[in-house]
Enzyme design. Structure first.
Site, PDB file in Angstrom:
ATOM      1  N   LYS A 136     -12.842  -1.577   5.788  1.00 58.26           N
ATOM      2  CA  LYS A 136     -12.181  -2.558   6.648  1.00 58.26           C
ATOM      3  C   LYS A 136     -12.678  -2.466   8.080  1.00 58.26           C
ATOM      4  O   LYS A 136     -13.054  -3.460   8.670  1.00 58.26           O
ATOM      5  CB  LYS A 136     -10.673  -2.384   6.576  1.00 58.26           C
ATOM      6  N   ASP A 184      -1.946   6.637   6.230  1.00 61.41           N
ATOM      7  CA  ASP A 184      -2.974   5.762   5.664  1.00 61.41           C
ATOM      8  C   ASP A 184      -3.345   4.775   6.764  1.00 61.41           C
ATOM      9  O   ASP A 184      -2.582   3.873   7.101  1.00 61.41           O
ATOM     10  CB  ASP A 184      -2.419   5.026   4.434  1.00 61.41           C
ATOM     11  N   TRP A 211       0.816  -1.218   0.000  1.00 62.78           N
ATOM     12  CA  TRP A 211       0.000   0.000   0.000  1.00 62.78           C
ATOM     13  C   TRP A 211       0.846   1.263   0.000  1.00 62.78           C
ATOM     14  O   TRP A 211       0.438   2.278  -0.559  1.00 62.78           O
ATOM     15  CB  TRP A 211      -0.995  -0.006   1.159  1.00 62.78           C
TER      16      TRP A 211
HETATM   17  C1  LIG Z   1      -7.322  -1.821   1.479  1.00 62.76           C
HETATM   18  C2  LIG Z   1      -6.313  -0.784   1.650  1.00 62.76           C
HETATM   19  C3  LIG Z   1      -6.185   0.279   0.741  1.00 62.76           C
HETATM   20  C4  LIG Z   1      -6.997   0.395  -0.527  1.00 62.76           C
HETATM   21  O1  LIG Z   1      -8.333   0.632  -0.309  1.00 62.76           O
HETATM   22  P1  LIG Z   1      -9.340   0.839  -1.533  1.00 62.76           P
HETATM   23  O2  LIG Z   1     -10.570   1.334  -0.839  1.00 62.76           O
HETATM   24  O3  LIG Z   1      -9.503  -0.488  -2.180  1.00 62.76           O
HETATM   25  O4  LIG Z   1      -8.771   1.832  -2.446  1.00 62.76           O
HETATM   26  C5  LIG Z   1      -5.240   1.248   1.012  1.00 62.76           C
HETATM   27  N1  LIG Z   1      -4.462   1.183   2.094  1.00 62.76           N
HETATM   28  C6  LIG Z   1      -4.550   0.167   2.972  1.00 62.76           C
HETATM   29  C7  LIG Z   1      -3.656   0.144   4.163  1.00 62.76           C
HETATM   30  C8  LIG Z   1      -5.465  -0.844   2.777  1.00 62.76           C
HETATM   31  O5  LIG Z   1      -5.543  -1.867   3.655  1.00 62.76           O
END
Ligand SMILES: *Cc1c(COP(=O)(O)O)cnc(C)c1O
Length: 357
Positions: free
Chosen positions: A191, A167, A100
């Site tokens: 998530k 993030d 990521w």
């Molecule tokens: C899942 C995830 C993403 C991407 O998320 P999307 O909504 O699919 O763009 C980005 N960063 C982390 C840490 C993730 O776990």
């Protein structure tokens, strides 16, 4: 019957949230139609929208120095929006801790940003969080707080005077966070805070000033979304509604300190089952950096992996297959996974080890 879903995302939602959404799906609070069918300019939707922002800030204990934005494009669009809006022509520093951050680095490169990777754990396939020394005068310093695939997590964020960008997609709303040097904190909501498509961005006011001075398409500009209270265009209304229900649920739990204690207990239990298996199971991440959210591990005999997954499924334990980059097993134990459900998984793992050892 609901099965236990350990998927990394989209992932388990609290049953209370699903039930509430279900009860109101056809007829929102007796008003005659679904929340999905309400205008985003209606007072009914506006209340959901603004309450959700308010609760999100309350959970992280944030003052008016920060704003909440609801944006489209999941977490991934932020990889591009961050450099587009916040790059000042100096240096943007990144810590590379997995796929990521690599994706975020790629997007910044596409945009021609002058960037520096100040630390990386790539040589060990991201099994740990490296030591990070950000400078104090970067345009921004970028980290990913929890690495969903490898199961590593920062216990503490690096200290820097540069604006820190985090993030937090996969440990969103899972614990209290010290915002003292955080300039932007964001996550996709699927998530740990709702469903996919929506991203929630906490942005410090000085970053909005940077954005204001940029020439960018409106939809990609933080300051425009801020000016219109994230109602510049039609927002993901249903995702915001679910996010609102999640915020209510988190507050009802007692806030992020209580949620954190539960997450700690769940993770400790699962890591204990791995560590006490006498080598039958082996954790992926280095112990010091183990994630409380995503527990990645393997079985000593690779041939047992498909059998493990199959028998787990027969026991209603789903979503345990590791990410294709890593293989093995991954149990994602986000906020909505209960201690009971983790216990069920641990019991299954112990039985399985006994049977095949
Ligand atoms: C899942 C995830 C993403 C991407 O998320 P999307 O909504 O699919 O763009 C980005 N960063 C982390 C840490 C993730 O776990």
């Amino acid at each position: 019957m609901r099965k236990i879903n350990f998927s990394a995302g989209p992932s388990t939602l609290p049953l209370e949230v699903l039930k509430e959404a279900n009860e109101n799906l056809l007829d929102y609070k007796g008003l005659g139609f679904s929340i999905m069918e309400f205008s985003h300019r209606s007072s009914v939707f506006e209340e959901i929208h603004f309450d959700a922002m308010k609760m999100a800030k309350e959970l992280y204990n944030l003052d008016d120095n920060y704003e909440v934005l609801f944006l489209h494009g999941g977490a991934s669009l932020q990889f591009a929006m961050i450099p587009m809006n916040l790059y000042l022509g100096g240096v943007c520093e990144y810590a590379n801790t997995g796929i990521w951050t690599q994706k975020a680095i790629n997007e910044a490169r596409i945009l021609g940003v002058n960037l520096k990777i100040v630390a990386s754990s790539k040589e060990e396939n991201f099994s740990y969080i490296p030591k990070i020394n950000f400078s104090d005068n970067a345009d921004y310093a970028y980290i990913c707080s929890n690495n969903t695939i490898y199961g590593t997590q920062y216990k503490e964020y690096p200290k820097t005077k540069s604006p820190l960008i985090v993030d937090a997609s996969s440990d969103f709303f899972s614990k209290k966070v010290d915002f003292s040097n955080i300039a932007l904190f964001y996550g996709g909501t699927q998530k740990n805070a709702g469903i996919s498509g929506l991203s929630c961005v906490f942005i410090r006011k000085d970053m909005l000033e940077r954005s204001k001075n940029k020439i960018l398409p409106s939809m990609l500009k933080y300051s425009i979304h801020s000016e219109y209270n994230s109602l510049f265009n039609t927002p993901c209304n249903f995702a915001i509604y679910i996010f609102n229900l999640e915020m209510q649920w988190l507050l009802k739990q007692g806030g992020l300190d209580v949620v954190y204690e539960k997450n700690l207990e769940k993770a400790n239990l699962l890591y204990k089952a791995i560590d006490e298996s006498e080598g039958f199971y082996k954790g992926y991440a280095q112990n010091k950096d183990r994630s409380l959210m995503n527990v990645s591990f393997n079985i000593k005999d690779e041939n047992l992996l498909p059998i493990f997954l199959k028998e787990a499924e027969q026991n209603d334990l789903l979503g345990l297959k590791g990410h294709k980059l890593l293989g093995g097993i991954r149990a994602s134990i986000y906020n909505a996974i209960t201690l009971e459900q983790v216990k069920t998984l641990c019991d299954f793992m112990k039985e399985f080890a006994k049977k095949y050892n």
